[in-house]
Design a protein around this motif. Structure first.
Motif, PDB file in Angstrom:
ATOM      1  N   LYS A  79     -18.075 -61.683 -22.038  1.00 24.74           N
ATOM      2  CA  LYS A  79     -17.703 -61.571 -20.617  1.00 24.74           C
ATOM      3  C   LYS A  79     -16.934 -60.270 -20.363  1.00 24.74           C
ATOM      4  O   LYS A  79     -17.220 -59.535 -19.424  1.00 24.74           O
ATOM      5  CB  LYS A  79     -16.862 -62.799 -20.224  1.00 24.74           C
ATOM      6  CG  LYS A  79     -16.288 -62.740 -18.827  1.00 24.74           C
ATOM      7  CD  LYS A  79     -15.718 -64.091 -18.384  1.00 24.74           C
ATOM      8  CE  LYS A  79     -14.272 -64.330 -18.737  1.00 24.74           C
ATOM      9  NZ  LYS A  79     -13.286 -63.635 -17.914  1.00 24.74           N
ATOM     10  N   LEU A  83     -18.088 -57.102 -18.090  1.00 23.75           N
ATOM     11  CA  LEU A  83     -17.363 -56.701 -16.874  1.00 23.75           C
ATOM     12  C   LEU A  83     -16.691 -55.345 -16.994  1.00 23.75           C
ATOM     13  O   LEU A  83     -16.631 -54.590 -16.026  1.00 23.75           O
ATOM     14  CB  LEU A  83     -16.292 -57.746 -16.538  1.00 23.75           C
ATOM     15  CG  LEU A  83     -16.777 -59.127 -16.103  1.00 23.75           C
ATOM     16  CD1 LEU A  83     -15.610 -60.100 -16.019  1.00 23.75           C
ATOM     17  CD2 LEU A  83     -17.470 -59.032 -14.740  1.00 23.75           C
ATOM     18  N   HIS A 207     -11.084 -62.861 -11.295  1.00 18.01           N
ATOM     19  CA  HIS A 207     -12.407 -63.091 -10.684  1.00 18.01           C
ATOM     20  C   HIS A 207     -12.326 -63.354  -9.191  1.00 18.01           C
ATOM     21  O   HIS A 207     -13.346 -63.518  -8.547  1.00 18.01           O
ATOM     22  CB  HIS A 207     -13.101 -64.270 -11.376  1.00 18.01           C
ATOM     23  CG  HIS A 207     -13.362 -64.007 -12.823  1.00 18.01           C
ATOM     24  ND1 HIS A 207     -14.329 -63.131 -13.247  1.00 18.01           N
ATOM     25  CD2 HIS A 207     -12.751 -64.468 -13.936  1.00 18.01           C
ATOM     26  CE1 HIS A 207     -14.322 -63.077 -14.568  1.00 18.01           C
ATOM     27  NE2 HIS A 207     -13.375 -63.874 -15.014  1.00 18.01           N
ATOM     28  N   THR A 214     -13.179 -53.591  -6.635  1.00 15.98           N
ATOM     29  CA  THR A 214     -13.352 -53.772  -8.084  1.00 15.98           C
ATOM     30  C   THR A 214     -12.022 -54.171  -8.710  1.00 15.98           C
ATOM     31  O   THR A 214     -10.980 -53.612  -8.367  1.00 15.98           O
ATOM     32  CB  THR A 214     -13.815 -52.444  -8.719  1.00 15.98           C
ATOM     33  OG1 THR A 214     -14.959 -52.012  -7.995  1.00 15.98           O
ATOM     34  CG2 THR A 214     -14.158 -52.604 -10.186  1.00 15.98           C
ATOM     35  N   ALA A 284     -23.422 -65.637 -16.952  1.00 14.92           N
ATOM     36  CA  ALA A 284     -22.583 -64.721 -16.163  1.00 14.92           C
ATOM     37  C   ALA A 284     -22.397 -65.200 -14.725  1.00 14.92           C
ATOM     38  O   ALA A 284     -21.320 -65.030 -14.133  1.00 14.92           O
ATOM     39  CB  ALA A 284     -23.184 -63.317 -16.186  1.00 14.92           C
ATOM     40  N   GLU A 285     -23.428 -65.813 -14.172  1.00 15.92           N
ATOM     41  CA  GLU A 285     -23.346 -66.285 -12.780  1.00 15.92           C
ATOM     42  C   GLU A 285     -22.154 -67.227 -12.560  1.00 15.92           C
ATOM     43  O   GLU A 285     -21.609 -67.308 -11.463  1.00 15.92           O
ATOM     44  CB  GLU A 285     -24.646 -67.023 -12.489  1.00 15.92           C
ATOM     45  CG  GLU A 285     -25.027 -67.050 -11.035  1.00 15.92           C
ATOM     46  CD  GLU A 285     -26.137 -68.053 -10.795  1.00 15.92           C
ATOM     47  OE1 GLU A 285     -27.018 -68.196 -11.670  1.00 15.92           O
ATOM     48  OE2 GLU A 285     -26.098 -68.699  -9.733  1.00 15.92           O
ATOM     49  N   TYR A 287     -19.223 -66.885 -13.549  1.00 18.94           N
ATOM     50  CA  TYR A 287     -17.962 -66.201 -13.209  1.00 18.94           C
ATOM     51  C   TYR A 287     -18.147 -65.108 -12.161  1.00 18.94           C
ATOM     52  O   TYR A 287     -17.185 -64.685 -11.542  1.00 18.94           O
ATOM     53  CB  TYR A 287     -17.217 -65.671 -14.449  1.00 18.94           C
ATOM     54  CG  TYR A 287     -18.006 -64.766 -15.387  1.00 18.94           C
ATOM     55  CD1 TYR A 287     -18.117 -63.411 -15.134  1.00 18.94           C
ATOM     56  CD2 TYR A 287     -18.599 -65.273 -16.536  1.00 18.94           C
ATOM     57  CE1 TYR A 287     -18.821 -62.576 -16.000  1.00 18.94           C
ATOM     58  CE2 TYR A 287     -19.305 -64.456 -17.405  1.00 18.94           C
ATOM     59  CZ  TYR A 287     -19.419 -63.113 -17.129  1.00 18.94           C
ATOM     60  OH  TYR A 287     -20.114 -62.285 -17.971  1.00 18.94           O
ATOM     61  N   THR A 288     -19.388 -64.669 -11.942  1.00 14.14           N
ATOM     62  CA  THR A 288     -19.560 -63.584 -10.959  1.00 14.14           C
ATOM     63  C   THR A 288     -19.643 -64.101  -9.516  1.00 14.14           C
ATOM     64  O   THR A 288     -19.490 -63.331  -8.581  1.00 14.14           O
ATOM     65  CB  THR A 288     -20.823 -62.752 -11.258  1.00 14.14           C
ATOM     66  OG1 THR A 288     -21.922 -63.665 -11.360  1.00 14.14           O
ATOM     67  CG2 THR A 288     -20.693 -61.955 -12.542  1.00 14.14           C
ATOM     68  N   THR A 289     -19.864 -65.396  -9.335  1.00 14.16           N
ATOM     69  CA  THR A 289     -20.039 -65.917  -7.970  1.00 14.16           C
ATOM     70  C   THR A 289     -18.735 -66.432  -7.359  1.00 14.16           C
ATOM     71  O   THR A 289     -18.687 -66.773  -6.180  1.00 14.16           O
ATOM     72  CB  THR A 289     -21.045 -67.095  -7.974  1.00 14.16           C
ATOM     73  OG1 THR A 289     -20.644 -68.002  -9.003  1.00 14.16           O
ATOM     74  CG2 THR A 289     -22.460 -66.616  -8.250  1.00 14.16           C
TER      75      THR A 289
END
Ligand code: PMP
Length: 385
Positions: A79, A83, A207, A214, A284-285, A287-289
């Protein structure tokens, strides 16, 4: 002498029960809607919960390795490199902890000696100062600029001495809701260059960052990463604050010292949750959402708050919204919040509680990690103010 007469000489004579416990208790007593303490009132992912259950039923119920289940440490390494493009070695540079709180405490215990100065920005999350004091460190408190909660770097330069051992960063900040910008990174690099100052970077809200900004983790900048201990929490990421699982990242030499203390403090952390989280964050989705999910909540809460007399402060990250109440009252924030729970049935946190000197900008903190219906019910009550 009866046992109950025994008095322990307090190591923290000026600490009482935290403002979070106080407000949550008051909220319960008055059946108020609790927007004070930072925890979601909705459930975590059903598959994640089922997965914990499966691991429990399959016999994963004994001590995990001291530094954490390897599968989880590897998933974290994946992760972080996904990132921030930096590789942390799961063997030596990643440790699973009992939440962000234990990671912070253990890092301070490992690095701070008698007389070391630690720069802490205020408003500061409540566990920082006590942990420093308990290890003989000297908290050097610097207030963030109000109302945007940016860092006053001129003040930082003035307050750095040859005793400065650590700078604590909270990015995104609780309760400031502000984030570090490129300029802050440059200043940090400049100030620490050629020194042995460590950075303890509390990134538990990493997150939850809004408006396509960013997250500038210390992990992104090699020269800062080399001197940083980065703290994260799965409670915030997975809506599971009650699981108390987090982790810290640090260069191997620093981590070796942290683990020496970690092993005597908790030894290791819940086994079945670690396996389930490892599977979950390998996608990954998952934690990215989370940023989009919370941005919708933030925007909904702001739209609702606009119907009240509160003034809204900017929020770049975390799941909190700050608001000032100067159009409603001129009383102190603590008494304002206390009255609001009792008379209006909504609990929030007075931001002065995060300052050593109780600095009061008449600002309060609401948690919007709540169901839409909870936020709407709270606003119905707040409109009457
Ligand atoms: N740091 C900050 C800024 C927090 O808000 C919290 C939780 N409220 C923590 C650390 C502690 O995280 P955990 O619950 O994982 O111990």
């Amino acid at each position: 002498m009866p046992l109950y007469d025994y008095e322990v000489k307090s190591k923290l004579p000026f600490s009482g029960i935290s403002i979070f416990s106080t407000m949550s208790q008051l909220a319960a007593e008055h059946k108020a809607i609790n927007l004070s303490q930072g925890f979601p009132d909705f459930e975590a992912d059903k598959e994640l919960i089922a997965s914990v259950n499966t691991y429990m039923k399959s016999g994963f119920n004994q001590y995990a390795p001291m530094a954490g289940v390897m599968k989880l440490r590897e998933a974290i390494a994946g992760k972080v490199s996904n990132l921030h493009d930096t590789f942390y070695n799961p063997e030596t540079e990643i440790t699973i902890t009992s939440g962000g709180t234990q990671a912070i405490y253990t890092a301070i215990a490992a690095c701070i000696h008698e007389g070391d100065e630690v720069i802490i920005f205020e408003p500061a999350y409540d566990c920082y100062v006590p942990a420093v004091k308990l290890h003989g460190g000297i908290p050097v408190l610097i207030e963030l600029n109000f109302p945007d909660y940016t860092i006053n770097w001129k003040e930082v330069i003035k307050r750095v001495t040859n005793k400065t051992k650590m700078i604590m960063i909270n990015n995104p900040g609780n309760p400031s809701c502000s984030i570090l910008r490129e300029e802050d990174i440059k200043q940090l690099q400049k100030i620490t260059l050629g020194t042995d100052i460590l950075i303890l970077s509390d990134e538990v809200y990493e997150h939850i960052i809004f408006d396509n900004q960013t997250h500038l983790s210390m992990a992104k900048f090699q020269e800062l990463a080399n001197r940083s201990i980065i703290v994260a929490s799965f409670g915030k990421l997975l809506h599971t604050t009650g699981w108390k699982i987090g982790y810290c990242l640090a260069p191997a030499k620093i981590m070796a010292e942290i683990r020496k203390i970690h092993q005597f403090m908790v030894f290791s952390v819940n086994t079945p949750m670690q396996y389930a989280i490892a599977d979950f964050i390998a996608i990954a989705e998952n934690y990215t959402t989370i940023a989009t999910f919370y941005q919708q909540k933030r925007d909904h809460f702001i739209a609702l708050l606009k119907e009240t007399k509160f003034s809204i402060l900017p929020v770049s990250g975390s799941y909190f919204q700050l608001a000032t109440y100067e159009k409603i009252s001129d009383e102190k924030d603590l008494s304002f919040c206390t009255k609001m729970v009792i008379e209006n049935g909504v609990a929030a946190i007075p931001v002065s509680a995060f300052y050593g000197r109780q600095t009061d900008y008449k600002t309060i903190r609401f948690c919007f990690a709540k169901k839409d219906s909870t936020m709407e019910a709270a606003i119905e009550r707040l409109i009457k103010l």
